[in-house]
Design a protein around this motif. Structure first.
Motif, short mmCIF file in Angstrom:
data_model
loop_
_atom_site.label_atom_id
_atom_site.label_comp_id
_atom_site.label_asym_id
_atom_site.label_seq_id
_atom_site.Cartn_x
_atom_site.Cartn_y
_atom_site.Cartn_z
N GLY A 1 -10.82 33.75 4.98
CA GLY A 1 -12.17 33.04 5.67
C GLY A 1 -13.26 32.84 4.80
O GLY A 1 -13.13 33.43 3.65
N ALA A 2 -14.28 32.60 5.34
CA ALA A 2 -15.61 32.25 4.37
C ALA A 2 -16.03 33.67 3.71
O ALA A 2 -16.34 33.75 2.71
CB ALA A 2 -16.41 31.41 4.91
N LEU B 1 -14.96 27.96 -1.69
CA LEU B 1 -13.63 27.41 -1.06
C LEU B 1 -14.35 26.43 0.23
O LEU B 1 -14.62 26.99 0.98
CB LEU B 1 -12.61 28.38 -0.54
N ILE B 2 -13.94 25.17 0.01
CA ILE B 2 -14.24 24.24 1.08
C ILE B 2 -12.91 24.04 2.02
O ILE B 2 -11.92 23.29 1.34
CB ILE B 2 -14.92 22.85 0.54
N ASP B 3 -13.06 24.03 3.24
CA ASP B 3 -12.09 23.60 4.38
C ASP B 3 -12.24 22.19 4.54
O ASP B 3 -11.41 21.52 4.19
CB ASP B 3 -12.01 24.68 5.27
N HIS C 1 -18.06 22.77 14.95
CA HIS C 1 -17.99 24.33 15.98
C HIS C 1 -16.79 24.42 16.52
O HIS C 1 -16.18 25.83 16.56
CB HIS C 1 -19.28 24.23 16.62
N ASN C 2 -16.05 23.27 17.11
CA ASN C 2 -14.80 23.50 17.59
C ASN C 2 -13.88 23.88 16.66
O ASN C 2 -12.86 24.65 17.26
CB ASN C 2 -14.57 22.17 18.53
N TYR C 3 -14.04 23.35 15.63
CA TYR C 3 -12.93 23.57 14.52
C TYR C 3 -12.88 25.10 14.17
O TYR C 3 -11.96 25.80 14.04
CB TYR C 3 -13.04 22.79 13.44
N ILE C 4 -14.13 25.58 13.89
CA ILE C 4 -14.28 26.94 13.56
C ILE C 4 -13.77 28.10 14.57
O ILE C 4 -13.07 28.91 14.44
CB ILE C 4 -15.82 27.36 13.41
N GLU C 5 -14.16 27.63 15.88
CA GLU C 5 -13.60 28.39 16.88
C GLU C 5 -12.11 28.16 17.20
O GLU C 5 -11.37 29.15 18.06
CB GLU C 5 -14.18 27.97 18.20
N SER C 6 -11.42 27.27 16.68
CA SER C 6 -9.90 27.19 16.83
C SER C 6 -9.31 28.34 16.12
O SER C 6 -8.08 28.62 16.26
CB SER C 6 -9.48 25.80 16.25
N LYS D 1 -9.85 27.97 10.40
CA LYS D 1 -10.51 27.74 9.29
C LYS D 1 -9.91 28.68 8.05
O LYS D 1 -9.80 29.73 8.36
CB LYS D 1 -12.05 27.91 9.65
N LYS D 2 -9.99 27.99 7.07
CA LYS D 2 -9.96 28.94 5.78
C LYS D 2 -10.78 28.35 4.78
O LYS D 2 -10.86 27.25 4.59
CB LYS D 2 -8.48 28.85 5.12
#
Length: 335
Positions: free
Chosen positions: A165-166, A298-300, A312-317, A320-321
């Motif tokens: 993660g970040a 690192l950019i996802d 936000h939806n993607y983060i909460e899935s 994310k890396k």
């Protein structure tokens, strides 16, 4: 003549990503010690999603009870100085800058104002706007936790949970820079990437429970808050520290109890509550590390400002890396 307008994402209340609405609002003007930044890119983080939901409830004491007092989300940014206040001496129009607003938020917008004495620096020449956007979030929090809170020393053994993660990948790089032996916990598909950032060993959480490791660690940095002190106690050394940036009621109780009882400690801090002087010092140290070639961002994924809710939806899935970058497509073209 009417005041100038800008587009900004507003958190209209606490709740799902649907509470994020793109609106036209008044463009801010810099005070005497402030710079006006045309935001090229900004960050979107797990912390942003928690603040949007107003969780944990105790956070509403400073965020606002029924809805955020500062409705524009986002803390990390990169951009170009559009204008400066009368007393500004560190920056001039046209400078490429990056930084973080922390509890002032406000970066998910076309423009923002920030005091030159806060966390803002000129960007290193080889740092892109896309990389710079999220520089202030994962890196500054991880440096604060490892250096200031845990007082990490060369040769110590550190386990980092959520290493892809970040926060996690930033922690791996910083711990490596500080001379630690690093065990990273992430999915097997990210093992090669995390080893390339400096991890000495990788545990695939799909195949192995890291809390049952035979190795003892001086520091367990649970960047995602998915484990607990009780589960990690057995893998901590006699004076080991369990670090987490995720505030839970159980964590608060354990901080108090371990302060008075036992040698193993639980530590938490909201990095943004530090003084601007301390935060700027940490940020300056990170900028120097980057110039030395010791840090990589690192950019996802990248999302345009108007699709912040999708980000936000993607983060909460939970998939994310690395970092999520929000791009102002009106001001900045990107591939």
């Amino acid at each position: 003549m009417g005041s100038e307008k800008m587009k900004a994402m507003l958190t209209t209340g606490y709740g799902s990503p649907d509470v994020l609405q793109l609106q036209d609002i008044e463009k801010p003007q810099p005070k005497a010690d402030e710079v006006l930044v045309k935001v090229m890119t900004a960050s979107a983080t797990t912390a942003d999603t928690q603040m949007r939901k107003g969780t944990p409830l105790v956070s509403r004491l400073f965020l606002g009870f029924s809805k955020p007092k500062k409705p524009i989300p986002g803390t990390g940014f990169s951009g170009i100085v559009e204008n400066i206040g009368d007393k500004v001496i560190s920056f001039k129009k046209g400078d490429r800058v990056f930084g973080g607003t922390f509890l002032n938020f406000g970066t998910n917008a076309e423009f923002l104002t920030i005091s030159e004495n806060e966390v803002i620096l000129s960007m290193p020449e080889n740092l892109s706007f896309t990389e710079a956007a999220s520089f202030c979030d994962g890196f500054i929090t991880s440096l604060n936790f490892l250096k200031e809170i845990a007082e990490l020393k060369k040769g110590q053994k550190v386990l980092i949970n959520g290493a892809s993660g970040a926060l996690g990948n930033a922690a791996v790089q910083i711990a490596k820079y500080m001379g630690a032996h690093i065990t990273a916990v992430c999915s097997g598909k990210n093992a090669g990437l995390i080893k390339s950032l400096g991890a000495d060993a990788v545990i695939d959480y799909h195949k192995e429970d890291f809390t049952k490791s035979n190795t003892k660690f001086d520091i367990v940095f649970d960047t995602v808050g998915k484990s607990s002190f009780n589960k990690c106690k057995n893998i901590l050394t006699e004076r080991g520290i369990y670090l987490t940036p995720v505030l839970k009621f159980s964590v608060l109780l354990q901080i108090v109890s371990t302060t008075f009882f036992g040698r193993k400690k639980v530590k938490f801090q909201a990095t943004g509550t530090n003084t601007m002087t301390k935060l700027k010092a940490l940020f300056t140290e990170l900028a120097e590390m980057y110039k030395e070639g010791k840090l990589k961002t690192l950019i996802d994924r990248q999302f345009p400002l108007e699709k912040l809710a999708q980000a936000h939806n993607y983060i909460e899935s939970g998939h994310k890396k690395g970092n999520i970058v929000i791009v102002n497509t009106k001001t900045y073209s990107y591939e």
